[in-house]
Design a protein around this motif. Structure first.
Motif: not given
Length: 287
Positions: A121, A125, A142-143, A148, A152, A155
């Motif tokens: 992931w 991402f 995202w990270l 976020l 993330s 998720a």
């Protein structure tokens, strides 16, 4: 020797292997952690008795308090969403005949090593060359975006655990006697009303198990967070397990880490007791 005494001794002899396992792998570590929390040690030199000094330091540590808040936030996102999605997936699987292959597919993410899941992931991402940004046609951090990063991570945890949750709901739905469902249909319980007033109340034992294990799993999240963000950006995803790891093996203060572990254990037990109290008078184990 009296027959009752012989039966009791035989029973304890049969239980002895399990009791030894519980003592060595459960009770003894708890005692060691409690003992370690009262000592000062740098992992190399001799131990020194510290009394309550470690407790005062941890209970006044804002960073530890922040990690608890982050963990509670992660749990608050992961557990409700994975429970709802798991039930929805189970409702679809329970209606299909011969859905064994689908159940295996649903459980595969949960069976994978969390570090491996995190690495995959992390690539998905990635802002440069990442599959998700390529599909969206946008550049999203995202990270590394503080707003976020935690969603993330949540998720990824949901994706990994939703199949595990679905399997338990499938088993619970299939255990409901057909006669009850047919009787409900005759009374007009169809569609959403059937789920709301018939299936969900009968699934409360399964719901209790799923929620308890979900909270315990979320509180112990470490591997996925470490692989994805290592607690960053800043400390936005520093869950309590990462904080304990850093305190024990980076800062070389296992005494304080032991105190943190005890506090987390108390919090988890408290949450479990609240859940048990809620479900205690609302659960039917026999149909």
């Amino acid at each position: 020797m009296d027959r009752r005494v012989r039966r009791a001794l035989t029973s304890y002899a049969l239980l002895l292997p399990s009791l030894v396992g519980v003592g060595v792998f459960l009770a003894l570590p708890v005692v060691v952690v409690a003992w370690l929390s009262l000592h000062s040690w740098d992992l190399l030199g001799p131990m020194a008795f510290a009394g309550l000094r470690n407790w005062r330091a941890v209970l006044g540590d804002r960073e530890f308090g922040h990690s608890l808040v982050v963990t509670l936030a992660l749990t608050g996102i992961v557990v409700p969403v994975q429970t709802v999605l798991g039930f929805a997936a189970a409702a679809l699987l329970a209606r299909r005949r011969g859905g064994s292959a689908l159940r295996v597919v649903y459980a595969l993410p949960w069976m994978c090593a969390p570090v491996a899941v995190g690495v995959v992931w992390q690539w998905l991402f990635a802002p440069t060359g990442g599959a998700i940004d390529a599909l969206l046609g946008r550049h999203i951090e995202w990270l590394t975006d503080p707003a976020l990063a935690l969603p993330s991570v949540a998720a990824v945890s949901i994706w990994a655990n939703v199949g595990y949750v679905a399997l338990f709901f499938v088993a619970g739905i299939r255990a409901i006697p057909r006669e009850l469902l047919d009787a409900g249909a005759l009374d007009g319980a169809t569609g959403w009303r059937r789920i709301r007033w018939l299936i969900l109340p009968l699934l409360r034992p399964t719901m209790f198990f799923v929620l308890v294990t979900g909270v315990l799993t979320a509180f112990q999240t470490f591997d996925t967070v470490y692989a994805l963000t290592k607690g960053g950006p800043g400390d936005r995803t520093e869950v309590v397990a990462m904080r304990i790891f850093s305190e024990a093996f980076v800062a070389a203060r296992p005494g304080r880490a032991a105190v943190m572990a005890i506090v987390v254990c108390v919090v988890m037990v408290a949450i479990t007791l609240v859940q048990h109290r809620y479900f205690r008078n609302r659960t039917t184990y026999e149909y």
